[in-house]
Every structure is written in structure tokens, then in C-alpha cells.
Write an enzyme that holds these catalytic residues in place. Sequence first.
Site, PDB file in Angstrom:
ATOM      1  N   LYS A 163      66.494 -42.500  58.582  1.00  0.00           N
ATOM      2  CA  LYS A 163      65.125 -43.275  59.201  1.00  0.00           C
ATOM      3  C   LYS A 163      64.707 -44.965  58.354  1.00  0.00           C
ATOM      4  O   LYS A 163      64.179 -45.136  57.566  1.00  0.00           O
ATOM      5  CB  LYS A 163      64.237 -41.742  59.385  1.00  0.00           C
ATOM      6  CG  LYS A 163      63.361 -41.663  57.318  1.00  0.00           C
ATOM      7  CD  LYS A 163      62.266 -42.744  57.569  1.00  0.00           C
ATOM      8  CE  LYS A 163      61.754 -42.235  55.845  1.00  0.00           C
ATOM      9  NZ  LYS A 163      60.978 -43.079  55.245  1.00  0.00           N
TER      10      LYS A 163
ATOM     11  N   ASP B 197      59.515 -35.096  54.445  1.00  0.00           N
ATOM     12  CA  ASP B 197      61.033 -35.810  55.420  1.00  0.00           C
ATOM     13  C   ASP B 197      61.969 -34.940  55.735  1.00  0.00           C
ATOM     14  O   ASP B 197      62.314 -35.205  57.055  1.00  0.00           O
ATOM     15  CB  ASP B 197      60.964 -36.947  54.120  1.00  0.00           C
ATOM     16  CG  ASP B 197      60.433 -38.378  54.766  1.00  0.00           C
ATOM     17  OD1 ASP B 197      59.222 -38.521  55.877  1.00  0.00           O
ATOM     18  OD2 ASP B 197      60.840 -39.383  53.473  1.00  0.00           O
TER      19      ASP B 197
HETATM   20  C1  LIG Z   1      56.447 -42.051  52.342  1.00  0.00           C
HETATM   21  C2  LIG Z   1      57.669 -41.685  53.081  1.00  0.00           C
HETATM   22  C3  LIG Z   1      57.658 -41.849  54.512  1.00  0.00           C
HETATM   23  O1  LIG Z   1      58.427 -41.498  55.706  1.00  0.00           O
HETATM   24  O2  LIG Z   1      59.128 -41.217  52.927  1.00  0.00           O
HETATM   25  P1  LIG Z   1      60.226 -42.049  51.701  1.00  0.00           P
HETATM   26  O3  LIG Z   1      59.557 -43.229  51.066  1.00  0.00           O
HETATM   27  O4  LIG Z   1      59.826 -40.855  50.247  1.00  0.00           O
HETATM   28  O5  LIG Z   1      61.380 -42.208  52.596  1.00  0.00           O
HETATM   29  C4  LIG Z   1      57.162 -39.333  53.556  1.00  0.00           C
HETATM   30  O6  LIG Z   1      55.739 -39.226  53.317  1.00  0.00           O
HETATM   31  C5  LIG Z   1      57.490 -39.007  51.999  1.00  0.00           C
HETATM   32  O7  LIG Z   1      58.546 -38.487  52.104  1.00  0.00           O
HETATM   33  P2  LIG Z   1      59.022 -36.764  51.277  1.00  0.00           P
HETATM   34  O8  LIG Z   1      59.915 -38.493  50.267  1.00  0.00           O
HETATM   35  O9  LIG Z   1      59.627 -36.544  52.049  1.00  0.00           O
HETATM   36  O10 LIG Z   1      58.097 -36.324  50.087  1.00  0.00           O
HETATM   37  P3  LIG Z   1      58.179 -35.206  48.886  1.00  0.00           P
HETATM   38  O11 LIG Z   1      59.401 -34.737  48.380  1.00  0.00           O
HETATM   39  O12 LIG Z   1      57.313 -34.259  50.048  1.00  0.00           O
HETATM   40  O13 LIG Z   1      56.538 -35.673  48.271  1.00  0.00           O
HETATM   41  C6  LIG Z   1      57.056 -36.423  46.768  1.00  0.00           C
HETATM   42  C7  LIG Z   1      56.261 -37.107  46.377  1.00  0.00           C
HETATM   43  O14 LIG Z   1      55.245 -37.802  47.383  1.00  0.00           O
HETATM   44  C8  LIG Z   1      53.556 -37.743  47.327  1.00  0.00           C
HETATM   45  N1  LIG Z   1      53.657 -37.559  49.283  1.00  0.00           N
HETATM   46  C9  LIG Z   1      54.031 -36.952  49.661  1.00  0.00           C
HETATM   47  C10 LIG Z   1      54.321 -36.959  51.413  1.00  0.00           C
HETATM   48  C11 LIG Z   1      52.479 -37.374  51.359  1.00  0.00           C
HETATM   49  N2  LIG Z   1      52.050 -37.350  52.742  1.00  0.00           N
HETATM   50  N3  LIG Z   1      51.581 -37.687  49.917  1.00  0.00           N
HETATM   51  C12 LIG Z   1      52.145 -37.670  48.730  1.00  0.00           C
HETATM   52  O15 LIG Z   1      51.118 -37.780  48.262  1.00  0.00           O
HETATM   53  C13 LIG Z   1      53.531 -36.521  46.932  1.00  0.00           C
HETATM   54  O16 LIG Z   1      53.138 -36.661  45.355  1.00  0.00           O
HETATM   55  C14 LIG Z   1      54.455 -35.810  47.080  1.00  0.00           C
HETATM   56  O17 LIG Z   1      55.185 -35.152  45.078  1.00  0.00           O
HETATM   57  N1  LIG Z   2      71.282 -34.814  48.808  1.00  0.00           N
HETATM   58  C1  LIG Z   2      70.795 -35.545  47.933  1.00  0.00           C
HETATM   59  N2  LIG Z   2      70.620 -36.935  48.497  1.00  0.00           N
HETATM   60  C2  LIG Z   2      70.078 -38.200  48.143  1.00  0.00           C
HETATM   61  N3  LIG Z   2      69.233 -38.282  46.907  1.00  0.00           N
HETATM   62  C3  LIG Z   2      68.877 -36.531  46.581  1.00  0.00           C
HETATM   63  C4  LIG Z   2      69.468 -35.283  47.043  1.00  0.00           C
HETATM   64  N4  LIG Z   2      69.607 -34.604  46.469  1.00  0.00           N
HETATM   65  C5  LIG Z   2      68.271 -34.040  45.540  1.00  0.00           C
HETATM   66  N5  LIG Z   2      68.357 -36.007  45.612  1.00  0.00           N
HETATM   67  C6  LIG Z   2      66.851 -36.858  44.813  1.00  0.00           C
HETATM   68  O1  LIG Z   2      66.047 -36.929  45.099  1.00  0.00           O
HETATM   69  C7  LIG Z   2      65.798 -38.588  45.723  1.00  0.00           C
HETATM   70  C8  LIG Z   2      64.591 -39.508  46.668  1.00  0.00           C
HETATM   71  O2  LIG Z   2      66.187 -38.967  47.189  1.00  0.00           O
HETATM   72  P1  LIG Z   2      66.149 -40.108  48.830  1.00  0.00           P
HETATM   73  O3  LIG Z   2      65.528 -38.773  50.382  1.00  0.00           O
HETATM   74  O4  LIG Z   2      67.796 -40.810  48.819  1.00  0.00           O
HETATM   75  O5  LIG Z   2      65.171 -40.984  48.979  1.00  0.00           O
HETATM   76  P2  LIG Z   2      63.866 -41.227  49.500  1.00  0.00           P
HETATM   77  O6  LIG Z   2      62.953 -40.176  49.594  1.00  0.00           O
HETATM   78  O7  LIG Z   2      63.073 -42.860  49.246  1.00  0.00           O
HETATM   79  O8  LIG Z   2      64.003 -41.573  50.291  1.00  0.00           O
HETATM   80  C9  LIG Z   2      66.432 -38.800  44.089  1.00  0.00           C
HETATM   81  O9  LIG Z   2      65.552 -38.729  42.965  1.00  0.00           O
HETATM   82  C10 LIG Z   2      67.346 -38.343  44.246  1.00  0.00           C
HETATM   83  O10 LIG Z   2      67.982 -37.977  43.162  1.00  0.00           O
END
Ligand SMILES: C[C@@](CO)(OP(=O)(O)O)[C@H](O)COP(=O)(O)OP(=O)(O)OC[C@H]1O[C@@H](n2ccc(N)nc2=O)[C@H](O)[C@@H]1O
Ligand SMILES: Nc1ncnc2c1ncn2[C@@H]1O[C@H](COP(=O)(O)OP(=O)(O)O)[C@@H](O)[C@H]1O
EC number: 2.7.1.148
Length: 308
Positions: free
Chosen positions: A11, A143
Site C-alpha cells: 500500500k 496496517d
Molecule cells: C505508519 C503506517 C501508516 O499506514 O504504516 P507503515 O509506515 O508502518 O507502513 C501505520 O500507521 C503503521 O502501521 P503498522 O506498521 O502496522 O504499525 P503497528 O505494528 O500497529 O505499530 C508499530 C508501532 O507504531 C506506533 N503506532 C502505530 C499505529 C498508530 N496508529 N499509532 C502508533 O503510535 C506504535 O508505537 C506501535 O508500537
Molecule cells: N513477513 C514479513 N515480511 C516483512 N517484514 C516482516 C515480516 N514479518 C515480520 N516482519 C518484520 O516487520 C517489520 C516491518 O515490516 P514491514 O511490514 O515490511 O514494514 P512497514 O510497516 O514499514 O511497511 C520488519 O522489521 C520485519 O523484520
Amino acid sequence: MQRIQVKACGKINLSLDVKKRLENGYHQVEMVMQQILLHDDVAVRWFENQNGRVEIEVSTNRPYLPRDSRNLAYKAAHLMIRQYGEARSGKIRIDIKKRIPVAAGLAGGSSNGAAVLHALNQLWSLGLTVKDMCEMGSELGSDVPFSIMGQAKENPDLGLANDPLAAHCAVARGTGTDLEPIIGLKSHLVLTKPSIGVSTAEVYQGLALDKIEERPNTAELVAALAEKNYKIIQKNMINVLENFTLTRYPNVMYTKNKVERLFNEEAVLMSGSGPTIFALCRNRGEAQRAYEELKAYNKETFWTRTTY
Ligand SMILES: C[C@@](CO)(OP(=O)(O)O)[C@H](O)COP(=O)(O)OP(=O)(O)OC[C@H]1O[C@@H](n2ccc(N)nc2=O)[C@H](O)[C@@H]1O
Ligand SMILES: Nc1ncnc2c1ncn2[C@@H]1O[C@H](COP(=O)(O)OP(=O)(O)O)[C@@H](O)[C@H]1O
């Protein structure tokens, strides 16, 4: 043995606003999430046996990724066993062919977890709806629910393409798990990731909420997507997490500046917590040219499109 293969798409965030910090440390957000065609292939096999328990085995083509309970695909399988595995005996074998870069802001890990929920729903004939799986998936990560709804649409073989929550694009509120399907964007894209991984937790923690200068107007963006008004879409491509990541990691700033120069400062944004920078491209030719130029700079550069 039965086998299901899921196209586990990534995404981008067309906009990302953070409203406030919650007591549990998470943040209340409002963002537009758009599925992209760049995807991992997740194959799940179910081998029934008489051992009296359910085992999980994970393999991936990225040797540095964990294959145990730290892997989101493993976690998703474990969650399904806890809820629906009691009377079952056998092995869940998960093979992940990754293309989506890791820790990139593209939800690659989440898409793998979502794919396992979908696959076991089929393999165990559970009859779960997208909403049921989104509720389970929110335990795995913020996510994951969006990945579940997007995969339902993009994988018609899963039988959920007409579910009311199946969609390629959504507004996400709450912690990112309250989802409203909307009309999405049809566009070619280039994505380019500097060779660092960014921790989502670090970015949310580092965000200075009182210093946010510019925020997207979500309602305006949603209307512009429906009307295909690219000017207004572009105006609202704002990610309030960008400033932190760009300042903290100079090579992300460098990459963003480079992409902006290529696209005359138009429609270029960091996805999620970063560090991937994406640009909307007017046509194939523009995407291909930008891809070739950026590929020489960042190895993890992709030419793809949104799904629709
Ligand atoms: C920023 C975003 C935008 O889509 O995506 P990514 O950059 O990770 O792809 C999301 O909010 C991330 O989603 P995701 O990566 O699934 O986060 P999670 O595993 O739920 O959370 C990881 C950490 O991010 C912080 N977190 C996450 C979501 C949220 N609404 N508030 C937070 O503060 C928290 O500290 C949590 O421990
Ligand atoms: N199946 C998987 N594919 C990618 N990353 C994974 C997976 N399982 C656990 N992880 C861990 O999750 C973390 C975030 O992964 P990813 O979803 O790729 O990032 P983001 O949330 O930034 O999009 C990484 O540190 C990785 O080690």
C-alpha cells in the site's frame, strides 16, 4: 494436501494525518490508504495428520527475515490456531516470495499476515467475512485490516470480492483500523527506497504534534478521488510523518529532493513512516523514464501502479 496462493499487495498512503497521542502510546490517525500492484506471493498449504496438534512452518526468499513467531505470517497462523484450531491436527506450511521491500512504509509484513488469515479461512472453510478477519487482524498490526480488505478485492478466488468491505482504497481512522471503502486512484507509480529501514514506532514517538504546519484535508481528497481531480488530489498529498523521517535521515531527504526534481515538484510523497518515496506518473513513459533514472541511485526502485 490443499494449497491457496494469495497476491499480497503493498500500500501507499496518499495522505496521513495524526490527530492525537492516545494513552496507550498509539496515535489517532486519519489517512487515505491505496493498494498497489507491487506484491509478495504467499502460498499456504494445509497437511492434515493425526499428531494431535497444529504446527507452523515458514519459508521466505529473504534470509534475513525471521521465520519463527516474530514473522507476521507466523503470528497470523498462530492467531487462527488459537481461535479455530482446537479440534484440528496437521501442519500449516507458508512460503513467502517477497518483492515488497521490508520496513519501507509499504505494509509488506502486514500483507503477509493478512494473506495467511485469508488462506486459512479458505483452507479450513471458516466462512469468515472481511469484517471478521479485520477484527482479528487488528491484533497483529494497524496496517493488517487494510491489507485484508484490499486482498479480498484483488484475489477474486478467495470468494470475497463482493464483500461490503472489499476495496482497493479506504479512509482509515482510529489507530488505522477503522476503515471506510472509497473510490481510489488510477495511476502509474514509481517507488524508491533509500537503503535504510525505518522503525514505525520511532517515527510516531519522534513526531512533534504541536509543530505540524500543514495537514491534508481528507474530505477534499476523498471528493477529488471520486471526481478524478488530480490537482486537488495532489494538493492534499500530505504526510505529517514526513518531516521527522526526512530530518532524521538525510538520505531520505536527498531521495525526496531528487524525485521532486524529476517530477517538477508535483505529486511526490513519502509513504507511511517511510523511507519509501513515491511519485504519481501521468503515463507509462514517464514512469519508465523515472524508474530508469532512480534505479541507478536506489537499488530498491520499482515501477508499478495502483490497483483499481
Ligand atoms: C505508519 C503506517 C501508516 O499506514 O504504516 P507503515 O509506515 O508502518 O507502513 C501505520 O500507521 C503503521 O502501521 P503498522 O506498521 O502496522 O504499525 P503497528 O505494528 O500497529 O505499530 C508499530 C508501532 O507504531 C506506533 N503506532 C502505530 C499505529 C498508530 N496508529 N499509532 C502508533 O503510535 C506504535 O508505537 C506501535 O508500537
Ligand atoms: N513477513 C514479513 N515480511 C516483512 N517484514 C516482516 C515480516 N514479518 C515480520 N516482519 C518484520 O516487520 C517489520 C516491518 O515490516 P514491514 O511490514 O515490511 O514494514 P512497514 O510497516 O514499514 O511497511 C520488519 O522489521 C520485519 O523484520
